[in-house]
Design a protein around this motif. Structure first.
Motif, PDB file in Angstrom:
ATOM      1  N   PRO A 249       7.084   8.946  -0.871  1.00  0.00           N
ATOM      2  CA  PRO A 249       7.038   8.920  -2.343  1.00  0.00           C
ATOM      3  C   PRO A 249       8.305   8.359  -2.989  1.00  0.00           C
ATOM      4  O   PRO A 249       8.216   7.652  -3.994  1.00  0.00           O
ATOM      5  N   ARG A 250       9.453   8.607  -2.415  1.00  0.00           N
ATOM      6  CA  ARG A 250      10.702   8.171  -3.035  1.00  0.00           C
ATOM      7  C   ARG A 250      10.866   6.644  -3.003  1.00  0.00           C
ATOM      8  O   ARG A 250      11.667   6.076  -3.752  1.00  0.00           O
ATOM      9  N   GLU A 251      10.118   5.955  -2.138  1.00  0.00           N
ATOM     10  CA  GLU A 251      10.248   4.496  -2.002  1.00  0.00           C
ATOM     11  C   GLU A 251       9.195   3.730  -2.796  1.00  0.00           C
ATOM     12  O   GLU A 251       9.271   2.502  -2.909  1.00  0.00           O
ATOM     13  N   ARG A 252       8.232   4.420  -3.365  1.00  0.00           N
ATOM     14  CA  ARG A 252       7.073   3.731  -3.921  1.00  0.00           C
ATOM     15  C   ARG A 252       7.377   2.971  -5.215  1.00  0.00           C
ATOM     16  O   ARG A 252       6.872   1.874  -5.432  1.00  0.00           O
ATOM     17  N   ARG A 253       8.204   3.533  -6.069  1.00  0.00           N
ATOM     18  CA  ARG A 253       8.527   2.864  -7.336  1.00  0.00           C
ATOM     19  C   ARG A 253       9.206   1.529  -7.075  1.00  0.00           C
ATOM     20  O   ARG A 253       8.806   0.486  -7.625  1.00  0.00           O
TER      21      ARG A 253
ATOM     22  N   ASP B 151       4.114   4.991 -15.196  1.00  0.00           N
ATOM     23  CA  ASP B 151       3.638   6.314 -14.786  1.00  0.00           C
ATOM     24  C   ASP B 151       4.273   6.756 -13.473  1.00  0.00           C
ATOM     25  O   ASP B 151       4.600   5.943 -12.610  1.00  0.00           O
ATOM     26  N   GLU B 152       4.435   8.034 -13.329  1.00  0.00           N
ATOM     27  CA  GLU B 152       4.854   8.667 -12.079  1.00  0.00           C
ATOM     28  C   GLU B 152       3.877   9.811 -11.782  1.00  0.00           C
ATOM     29  O   GLU B 152       3.391  10.461 -12.714  1.00  0.00           O
ATOM     30  N   PRO B 153       3.548  10.104 -10.538  1.00  0.00           N
ATOM     31  CA  PRO B 153       4.002   9.395  -9.341  1.00  0.00           C
ATOM     32  C   PRO B 153       3.323   8.024  -9.217  1.00  0.00           C
ATOM     33  O   PRO B 153       2.229   7.816  -9.749  1.00  0.00           O
ATOM     34  N   VAL B 154       3.979   7.125  -8.503  1.00  0.00           N
ATOM     35  CA  VAL B 154       3.471   5.761  -8.344  1.00  0.00           C
ATOM     36  C   VAL B 154       2.418   5.719  -7.243  1.00  0.00           C
ATOM     37  O   VAL B 154       2.611   6.271  -6.158  1.00  0.00           O
ATOM     38  N   ARG B 155       1.313   5.057  -7.566  1.00  0.00           N
ATOM     39  CA  ARG B 155       0.256   4.836  -6.580  1.00  0.00           C
ATOM     40  C   ARG B 155      -0.222   3.403  -6.749  1.00  0.00           C
ATOM     41  O   ARG B 155      -0.613   3.011  -7.855  1.00  0.00           O
TER      42      ARG B 155
ATOM     43  N   ASP C 166       0.879  -1.172   0.000  1.00  0.00           N
ATOM     44  CA  ASP C 166       0.000   0.000   0.000  1.00  0.00           C
ATOM     45  C   ASP C 166       0.914   1.220   0.000  1.00  0.00           C
ATOM     46  O   ASP C 166       1.491   1.579   1.039  1.00  0.00           O
ATOM     47  N   THR C 167       1.069   1.818  -1.154  1.00  0.00           N
ATOM     48  CA  THR C 167       2.035   2.916  -1.268  1.00  0.00           C
ATOM     49  C   THR C 167       1.637   4.136  -0.450  1.00  0.00           C
ATOM     50  O   THR C 167       2.475   5.003  -0.199  1.00  0.00           O
TER      51      THR C 167
END
Length: 314
Positions: free
Chosen positions: A12-16, A36-40, A6-7
């Protein structure tokens, strides 16, 4: 349930990297391309015996299984997915196709493929081993190209979506394994009815019907009116068809119902939580309308009266 990712809980920097790692581990692919960025993203996994349901909702990404990894695969793994939101793209060999919402897709995860989407999307899949699906690989490949021709197409799609919506509750149920087995059988019937081999289709459909009969009986053992007529009506088949399918499977339906009820009643009679319940109440609770008839059946099956069995366990 296992929330694999669960992002929203991550910086944010760790989500990808988290999305890539999660999909590599959960789907058996060899590469994850983040589109795509940002990652969700959120990825959930529920276990149902030998089957599982994987759901992913995420910003754009693609799962890739390379030919080299496929050659080194130790087993064959099938994912039968239902796309939920957005339009995905699937590529396997020379086949490339768009997968809109509601579409069913059969993916042999041990073979090279690419599957993913741009923008925000969601999909879920029933995952199992090819040996549990128990269908010839050639039949699965042929059916995968024409699943919409199966009369079970809509039923399977709704089945997977309904399980996913209630997966937290269902996966924690004692019946989770049975539900997984029934889902695999439904998948087998979907695939078999999408091809033109009438004999093979008939055999698979009958095997699936036997699983449904057994599951229905287990769920309704306490119903005193449970019998061939009520089972046939619930499964939308004729009593004659029901008896023929059971006979072909070597299943003596009415005797199996009685034996199953006796086994459940026997266990309840000596369970600490049921010591205050009368024998008659236990009998009625397991679908026996007449406690005297229950006692006769119990003695014939186990060589003692219910009262003697209960005393022997004190």
């Amino acid at each position: 349930m296992a929330v694999l990712l669960d992002t929203a809980t991550l910086p944010p920097r760790e989500r990808r990297d988290a999305l890539i790692t999660t999909m590599l581990e959960a789907s058996g692919v060899t590469r994850v391309d983040v589109e795509d960025e940002p990652v969700r993203a959120r990825v959930d996994l529920w276990s149902f015996g030998t089957a599982s349901i994987l759901r992913a909702e995420a910003s754009g990404f693609a799962n890739v299984r390379t030919a080299k990894a496929a050659r080194a695969a130790s087993g064959e793994h099938i994912a039968i997915g239902v796309h939920e939101h957005g339009v995905a793209r699937y590529q396997a060999g020379t086949i490339t196709r768009a997968v809109p919402a509601g579409e069913i897709l059969v993916v042999d995860v041990s073979k090279p493929f690419t599957f993913g989407w741009r923008g925000f999307g969601a999909a879920q899949s029933l995952n199992t081993w090819t040996e549990d699906l128990a269908l010839p690989a050639d039949l699965v490949r042929r059916a995968a190209l024409r699943l919409r021709s199966s009369p079970l197409y809509g039923l399977f799609s709704r089945h997977i979506l309904d399980i996913t919506r209630n997966a937290d509750q269902l996966s924690g149920s004692p019946a989770a394994g049975m539900l997984g087995a029934a889902s695999i059988e439904l998948a087998r019937a979907l695939i078999a009815t999408a091809v033109d081999d009438a004999a093979e289709t008939r055999e698979v459909v009958e095997q699936t019907l036997v699983v449904q009969i057994r599951a229905y009986v287990r769920q309704h053992l306490r119903d005193p009116d449970l019998g061939p007529a009520s089972i046939a009506a619930a499964l939308s088949i004729s009593p004659r068809h029901l008896h023929r399918v059971c006979a072909n499977a070597g299943l003596r339906l009415e005797q199996w119902i009685i034996t199953s009820r006796l086994d459940r009643a026997k266990a309840e009679l000596v369970h600490p939580s049921a010591r205050h319940r009368s024998i008659g109440r236990v009998a009625v609770g397991w679908g026996f309308k007449d406690p005297t008839h229950f006692s006769r059946r119990f003695r014939a099956a186990f060589g003692m009266l219910p009262s003697e069995w209960r005393r022997s366990a004190e």
